[in-house]
Design a protein around this motif. Structure first.
Motif, short mmCIF file in Angstrom:
data_model
loop_
_atom_site.label_atom_id
_atom_site.label_comp_id
_atom_site.label_asym_id
_atom_site.label_seq_id
_atom_site.Cartn_x
_atom_site.Cartn_y
_atom_site.Cartn_z
N GLY A 22 34.50 38.49 26.22
CA GLY A 22 33.31 38.16 25.45
C GLY A 22 32.35 39.31 25.28
N GLY A 23 32.86 40.52 25.14
CA GLY A 23 32.00 41.69 24.97
C GLY A 23 31.49 42.27 26.27
N ALA A 24 31.76 41.61 27.40
CA ALA A 24 31.35 42.12 28.71
C ALA A 24 32.49 42.93 29.31
CB ALA A 24 30.96 40.97 29.63
N LEU A 25 32.16 43.77 30.25
CA LEU A 25 33.13 44.69 30.83
C LEU A 25 33.15 44.54 32.34
CD1 LEU A 25 35.03 47.21 30.67
CD2 LEU A 25 32.98 48.61 30.78
N ARG A 26 34.35 44.53 32.93
CA ARG A 26 34.50 44.54 34.39
C ARG A 26 35.46 45.65 34.77
NH1 ARG A 26 37.28 40.09 35.51
NH2 ARG A 26 39.19 41.26 35.94
N ILE A 27 35.06 46.47 35.72
CA ILE A 27 35.88 47.58 36.21
C ILE A 27 36.13 47.37 37.69
CG2 ILE A 27 36.05 50.08 36.51
CD1 ILE A 27 34.00 50.34 34.23
N ASP A 28 37.41 47.34 38.07
CA ASP A 28 37.80 47.18 39.48
C ASP A 28 38.46 48.46 39.96
OD1 ASP A 28 36.90 44.60 39.34
OD2 ASP A 28 38.88 43.69 39.10
N VAL A 29 37.99 48.98 41.08
CA VAL A 29 38.63 50.11 41.74
C VAL A 29 39.03 49.64 43.14
CG1 VAL A 29 38.35 52.47 42.58
CG2 VAL A 29 37.26 51.78 40.42
N ARG A 30 40.34 49.55 43.36
CA ARG A 30 40.87 48.99 44.60
C ARG A 30 41.66 50.07 45.34
NH1 ARG A 30 41.80 43.54 45.35
NH2 ARG A 30 41.64 43.31 43.08
N ASN A 31 41.45 50.15 46.65
CA ASN A 31 42.19 51.13 47.45
C ASN A 31 42.52 50.57 48.82
OD1 ASN A 31 39.10 51.80 47.91
ND2 ASN A 31 40.18 52.50 49.74
#
Length: 343
Positions: free
Chosen positions: A284-293
């Motif tokens: 819906g035009g929103a952004l999610r960024i996941d950085v997993r380690n």
């Protein structure tokens, strides 16, 4: 202000002309055309006098008069302006009365001060309207100025925070290249090219605080290529980025900071290394960024100068619509940034 002033001035005094003409006393001895010309002359005089009132009010505004004092000035100035226009009209009419019987009849029918009774209320109404509009204009200008100052302060805060991050990345990269020069000069030249790209990154697009995610991911890959020289097989990297997310704006160094944090506190200290995953998705035009380690949180609450810095930049750029969360799940650390309604 000048254009708005005249857009109100001309119709306003035209309305006064019509009211004054139809409200005039019956003067059978004076032709209607001459009566209309006389009222028109008074209206023109009223318009010219209002320019003098405007000059007076603008000169007095710098002194910061209170409302009661302004009311007194307004009433006195309006009465004096009405008397001045009336006296000038009467004196002019007396000079012209000998030119024709009609002008003589008009002079006799309109004694001195007879026009001031209509002009004075008109000047009072004009003054109240002018001062009200002028006050609203000044308030709007002050609000715009305050907003400009707020935006300038916000931009200064963003640049200050950004300046705290850039040297940290630069020093880490220099250390990696220094170690590489002794082992493989050819590969060192390749990595220097990547390092040059990283050096240009803080100054690209006029040092804007926000960049497209695509640019951020490019510098992340350059950084990981340099880090891989040190970690070797211990670094296993995977990314999954939605193509629709690539043009969306993110804070400069947003993903790079999370990646560096994952390597510094997670993969780097581990003798066996681990997996680093970067995922970016839109909804819906929103952004999610996941950085997993692989690894554990470096601190109990996930705080730190770099992460606090990023939280501030997210808030400055997007307000409450963005944030940063750091969790530990199943032996992995998840750093999640959201911009928009996705959280």
């Amino acid at each position: 202000m000048t254009l708005k002033f005249w857009l109100l001035q001309v119709p306003g005094w035209s309305l006064f002309l019509l009211i004054a003409y139809f409200a005039r006393p019956s003067e059978a001895s004076v032709p209607d055309a001459l009566q209309f010309a006389a009222v028109a002359a008074v209206s023109v005089g009223g318009m010219l006098a209002s320019l003098g009132l405007r000059w007076l009010y603008r000169a007095l505004q710098a002194d910061g008069y209170g409302e009661l004092r302004w009311l007194g000035v307004l009433l006195v100035a309006s009465v004096l302006a009405a008397l001045g226009v009336d006296l000038i009209f009467h004196a002019t009419l007396s000079l012209l009365a000998g030119l024709s019987p009609g002008l003589a009849a008009l002079y006799d029918a309109q004694p001195m001060i007879s026009r001031a009774a209509l002009l004075a209320p008109a000047f009072v109404a004009w003054s109240l309207l002018y001062l009200a509009i002028s006050r609203q204009t000044r308030l709007a200008e002050a609000a715009r100025h305050q907003n400009d100052l707020r935006l300038a302060l916000k931009e200064a805060q963003l640049q200050r925070l950004l300046g705290h991050i850039s040297p940290h990345f630069t020093f880490n990269t220099l250390n990696n290249i220094r170690a590489l020069i002794l082992k493989d000069p050819e590969l060192a030249r390749e990595q220097i090219t990547r390092f040059a790209s990283m050096l240009r990154y803080p100054f690209a697009a006029g040092e804007e605080a926000l960049v497209p995610l695509q640019e951020e991911m490019a510098v992340v890959r350059d950084y990981l290529s340099l880090v891989a020289l040190q970690l070797g097989q211990r670094l296993r990297y995977r990314e999954q980025v939605d193509p629709l997310a690539l043009p969306l704006p993110v804070p400069r160094f947003c993903v790079l900071l999370l990646v560096e944090n994952a390597i510094k506190h997670g993969l780097g200290p581990s003798s066996s290394g681990g997996e680093l995953c970067v995922d970016a998705a839109t909804q819906g035009g929103a952004l999610r960024i996941d950085v997993r380690n692989s690894g554990r949180l470096a601190t109990a609450d996930g705080s730190g100068t770099g992460l606090d810095n990023l939280r501030q930049r997210l808030q400055l750029s997007f307000g409450t619509r963005a944030g940063l969360r750091l969790d530990e799940q199943d032996g992995c650390v998840l750093a999640q940034v959201w911009i928009g309604s996705v959280a």
